[in-house]
Design a protein around this motif. Structure first.
Motif, mmCIF file in Angstrom:
data_model
loop_
_atom_site.group_PDB
_atom_site.id
_atom_site.type_symbol
_atom_site.label_atom_id
_atom_site.label_comp_id
_atom_site.label_asym_id
_atom_site.label_seq_id
_atom_site.Cartn_x
_atom_site.Cartn_y
_atom_site.Cartn_z
ATOM 1 N N ALA A 49 0.827 -1.202 0.000
ATOM 2 C CA ALA A 49 0.000 0.000 0.000
ATOM 3 C C ALA A 49 0.869 1.262 0.000
ATOM 4 O O ALA A 49 0.638 2.204 -0.760
ATOM 5 C CB ALA A 49 -0.914 -0.021 1.222
ATOM 6 N N GLY A 51 3.461 3.456 -1.059
ATOM 7 C CA GLY A 51 4.322 3.485 -2.244
ATOM 8 C C GLY A 51 4.484 4.896 -2.753
ATOM 9 O O GLY A 51 4.276 5.881 -2.027
ATOM 10 N N ASN A 54 1.817 7.442 -2.013
ATOM 11 C CA ASN A 54 1.704 8.182 -0.751
ATOM 12 C C ASN A 54 2.508 9.468 -0.760
ATOM 13 O O ASN A 54 2.090 10.479 -0.221
ATOM 14 C CB ASN A 54 2.233 7.337 0.419
ATOM 15 C CG ASN A 54 1.421 6.096 0.626
ATOM 16 O OD1 ASN A 54 1.229 5.319 -0.298
ATOM 17 N ND2 ASN A 54 0.930 5.903 1.816
ATOM 18 N N PHE A 276 -5.886 3.396 -5.172
ATOM 19 C CA PHE A 276 -4.491 3.264 -5.577
ATOM 20 C C PHE A 276 -3.591 3.166 -4.349
ATOM 21 O O PHE A 276 -2.722 2.302 -4.256
ATOM 22 C CB PHE A 276 -4.083 4.470 -6.441
ATOM 23 C CG PHE A 276 -2.743 4.301 -7.096
ATOM 24 C CD1 PHE A 276 -2.628 3.620 -8.298
ATOM 25 C CD2 PHE A 276 -1.593 4.818 -6.519
ATOM 26 C CE1 PHE A 276 -1.386 3.455 -8.908
ATOM 27 C CE2 PHE A 276 -0.352 4.658 -7.117
ATOM 28 C CZ PHE A 276 -0.256 3.975 -8.318
ATOM 29 N N THR A 277 -3.833 4.052 -3.382
ATOM 30 C CA THR A 277 -2.911 4.076 -2.240
ATOM 31 C C THR A 277 -3.049 2.839 -1.370
ATOM 32 O O THR A 277 -2.067 2.347 -0.816
ATOM 33 C CB THR A 277 -3.075 5.363 -1.401
ATOM 34 O OG1 THR A 277 -2.053 5.361 -0.418
ATOM 35 C CG2 THR A 277 -4.408 5.444 -0.679
ATOM 36 N N SER A 279 -3.842 -0.079 -2.436
ATOM 37 C CA SER A 279 -3.616 -1.258 -3.297
ATOM 38 C C SER A 279 -4.840 -2.173 -3.326
ATOM 39 O O SER A 279 -4.708 -3.370 -3.512
ATOM 40 C CB SER A 279 -2.430 -2.106 -2.827
ATOM 41 O OG SER A 279 -1.258 -1.400 -2.775
ATOM 42 N N ILE A 282 -7.660 -4.459 -7.047
ATOM 43 C CA ILE A 282 -6.876 -4.859 -8.218
ATOM 44 C C ILE A 282 -6.362 -6.293 -8.115
ATOM 45 O O ILE A 282 -5.834 -6.847 -9.079
ATOM 46 C CB ILE A 282 -5.726 -3.832 -8.468
ATOM 47 C CG1 ILE A 282 -5.224 -3.864 -9.903
ATOM 48 C CG2 ILE A 282 -4.603 -4.002 -7.483
ATOM 49 C CD1 ILE A 282 -6.149 -3.306 -10.910
ATOM 50 N N SER A 378 6.094 -2.114 -3.156
ATOM 51 C CA SER A 378 4.834 -2.139 -3.908
ATOM 52 C C SER A 378 4.985 -2.940 -5.203
ATOM 53 O O SER A 378 4.097 -3.708 -5.565
ATOM 54 C CB SER A 378 4.379 -0.725 -4.272
ATOM 55 O OG SER A 378 4.149 0.016 -3.114
ATOM 56 N N SER A 381 4.645 -6.646 -4.998
ATOM 57 C CA SER A 381 3.268 -7.107 -4.790
ATOM 58 C C SER A 381 2.501 -7.150 -6.109
ATOM 59 O O SER A 381 1.586 -7.957 -6.286
ATOM 60 C CB SER A 381 2.544 -6.213 -3.780
ATOM 61 O OG SER A 381 2.163 -4.986 -4.358
#
Ligand code: PFF
Length: 547
Positions: A49, A51, A54, A276-277, A279, A282, A378, A381
């Motif tokens: 998360a 990455g 942030n 997005f932040t 994660s 997806i 990130s 992952s």
């Protein structure tokens, strides 16, 4: 934490799909990996998360979307979308892992076994992370390069925006200048970063990803705290301009412009930033959680990972780049700086600011190394869903799966490297990092709350849980989250669909590249869907043979 070994006995699967993989597991061909400790998975999810989003994307979004007012849609999205999806992905992932599936096609299939098509929706959970990986890793490699540049004073002579900008453009291969004459240096750092990623994934979940995150996350927090303290104690560097001070810097960042709330775009941007932040939406957290065992907590762990990310984003991410830039560039320039884009903020403005401080080399290094640590935890992952898919569904060992992924993704990354100037990275970011996130999240929540059923879902969240999820979330997950997502998708179609499809905002010269990117994206999707089809067919044949 109880270790996961082979959990076949706990679960049954329709159509004999997993029985084949079970028999292979027991023959020792493919042994599922697992997390070493609870702290390990929390660190890994937080690492995913936390990455570039942030420290670069968040400040740019706040500053260009109404300052403090942006935080209203941001927090609404956090509570109504982000946290519910965090719980959903942890729970679905752990559930699917019980059927020995670690990627979305198999996990979705275990939830809705009667539906033949649901696994194809799951393809997005491999494809989306892959699309993000293609450009994310390239940008992460810039941060490694700049860490070295900072340490060795390579950009220390660049003292204004224009010069620093041309340093960046030279590095990206967009122009030849006194600093760089081609892409060679960027390519070298890309290779190093790529190999580092592949190395970590090669060692697997416990020995690779967990180890990396346990070492990188504390280091990342230390770098961020040092930088934050440095920025907060900046004082007034230019005594002739006393209003250019740190409290006004924070004021610029946080003062709300409530008129921004009327714009649908601001709401979309806030929701997009939350996905997005964190994660989520997806497939990455589905994969990570699939290596848990059935009795492991997901409720408190999911919340802890989300809270860690939010602390790092709002407190640390919000206190570094924009306030620091304000103090040195003042209220007028900062407007255009904030709007000039994520890359400029991180790679032009911030090094300029740090260049003006004593110990510039050390602070520059801390900044870029912080970004690099955030980036690599990130990017690994993002690779894992595809690797896990190859391992689980084709029953091949990790070494081979990583090799196939490595070759395929290496080739694909060249689209981002070679065609950066033609808008390919932005295009990949739009589809992978925005559109498919929202679409996939919608599929997940419907599957969880409506197909699996909210009662089952609620029980499943609480299996082995170390906290009770507030009851209101039963209602939120069932009604509010899906409605909010439908609303966002609907608005998108209504406001932007036509212009996006017709590439109205793309220059004529770039249209062939954008079209090429889209054809590439569709082809990757189709290839992955075909692989899913082949994998399921093979398993059916194997299962029939065993019977
Ligand atoms: N959360 C990461 C960031 O904030 O930079 C980016 C990311 C990683 C997005 C993994 C999506 C994902 F699946």
């Amino acid at each position: 934490m109880k270790r996961v070994k082979i959990r076949s006995a706990e679960c049954s699967d329709a159509g004999g799909v997993t029985s084949a993989s079970r028999s292979n597991s027991s023959k020792g061909r493919h042994i599922r990996d697992s997390w070493g400790s609870r702290l390990g998975i929390i660190m890994a999810v937080s690492g995913s998360a936390l990455g570039l989003g942030n420290f670069l994307r968040f400040p740019a979004k706040v500053a260009s979307n109404g300052g403090g007012a942006f935080m209203i849609p941001y927090f609404v999205s956090l509570f109504l979308l982000g946290i519910p999806l965090m719980w959903i992905e942890w729970t679905l992932g752990r559930y699917g892992g019980g059927f020995e599936h670690s990627s979305a096609p198999g996990i979705f299939h275990s939830i809705w076994q009667k539906n033949r098509f649901i696994k194809y929706f799951g393809v997005i959970g491999i494809f989306g992370p892959l699309i993000i990986f293609i450009y994310y890793i390239y940008i992460a490699s810039w941060t490694l390069a700049y860490s070295f540049f900072a340490l060795f004073g390579k950009y220390s002579q660049a003292l204004d925006q224009a010069t620093m900008q041309s340093f960046l453009r030279g590095f990206q291969g967009l122009e030849r200048n006194q600093y760089f004459n081609g892409l060679g240096c960027a390519y070298l750092f890309f290779l190093i970063t790529f190999l580092l990623n592949i190395g970590v994934i090669y060692y697997g979940i416990r020995r690779g990803i967990e180890r990396l995150c346990k070492f990188a996350m504390p280091l990342l927090f230390i770098c961020a705290l040092v930088l934050m303290i440095r920025v907060v104690t900046l004082g007034i560097p230019d005594l002739a301009r006393p209003s250019w001070n740190i409290s006004n810097g924070f004021g610029f960042f946080w003062n709300p412009d409530f008129s921004a709330l009327k714009s649908a775009r601001v709401w979309l941007e806030a929701a997009g930033q939350i996905f997005f932040t964190l994660s989520v939406g997806i497939g990455v957290i589905l994969t990570y959680a699939s290596y848990l065992s059935r009795g492991d907590d997901v409720a408190l762990s999911g919340l802890t990972a989300a809270s860690t990310n939010e602390f790092a984003e709002v407190i640390l991410g919000g206190s570094i780049i924009i306030p620091a830039a304000f103090v040195f560039f003042g209220p007028l320039d900062i407007q255009s700086i904030a709007r000039s884009g994520v890359f400029n903020l991180g790679f032009v403005t911030m090094p300029l600011v740090l260049n003006k401080l004593p110990l510039a080399e050390m602070f520059g290094f801390l900044w870029f190394f912080l970004l690099f640590l955030a980036g690599i935890t990130s990017s690994v992952s993002l690779a894992q869903p595809a690797v896990a898919f190859l391992e689980d569904e084709f029953n091949i060992n990790r070494r081979k799966a990583v090799l196939i992924f490595g070759i395929g993704s290496f080739i694909l990354c060249h689209a981002a490297i070679l065609f950066l100037k033609n808008g390919v990275v932005d295009e990949l970011d739009f589809w992978g990092g925005t559109f498919f996130l929202v679409l996939f999240a919608t599929i997940e929540v419907i599957l969880f709350a409506w197909i699996f059923g909210m009662e089952n879902a609620w029980d499943e969240i609480h299996k082995g849980a170390d906290m009770r999820v507030p009851r209101i979330y039963k209602f939120i997950i069932k009604y509010i989250t899906p409605l909010f997502l439908f609303f966002i998708l609907g608005m998108w179609f209504w406001q932007e669909w036509v212009s996006i499809i017709l590439m109205k905002n793309v220059s004529l010269a770039n249209r062939p590249f954008i079209l090429g990117t889209r054809i590439g994206i569709v082809s990757i999707f189709l290839i992955l869907a075909l692989l899913v089809k082949i994998a399921w067919r093979q398993k059916r044949i194997q299962a029939e043979r065993i019977r």
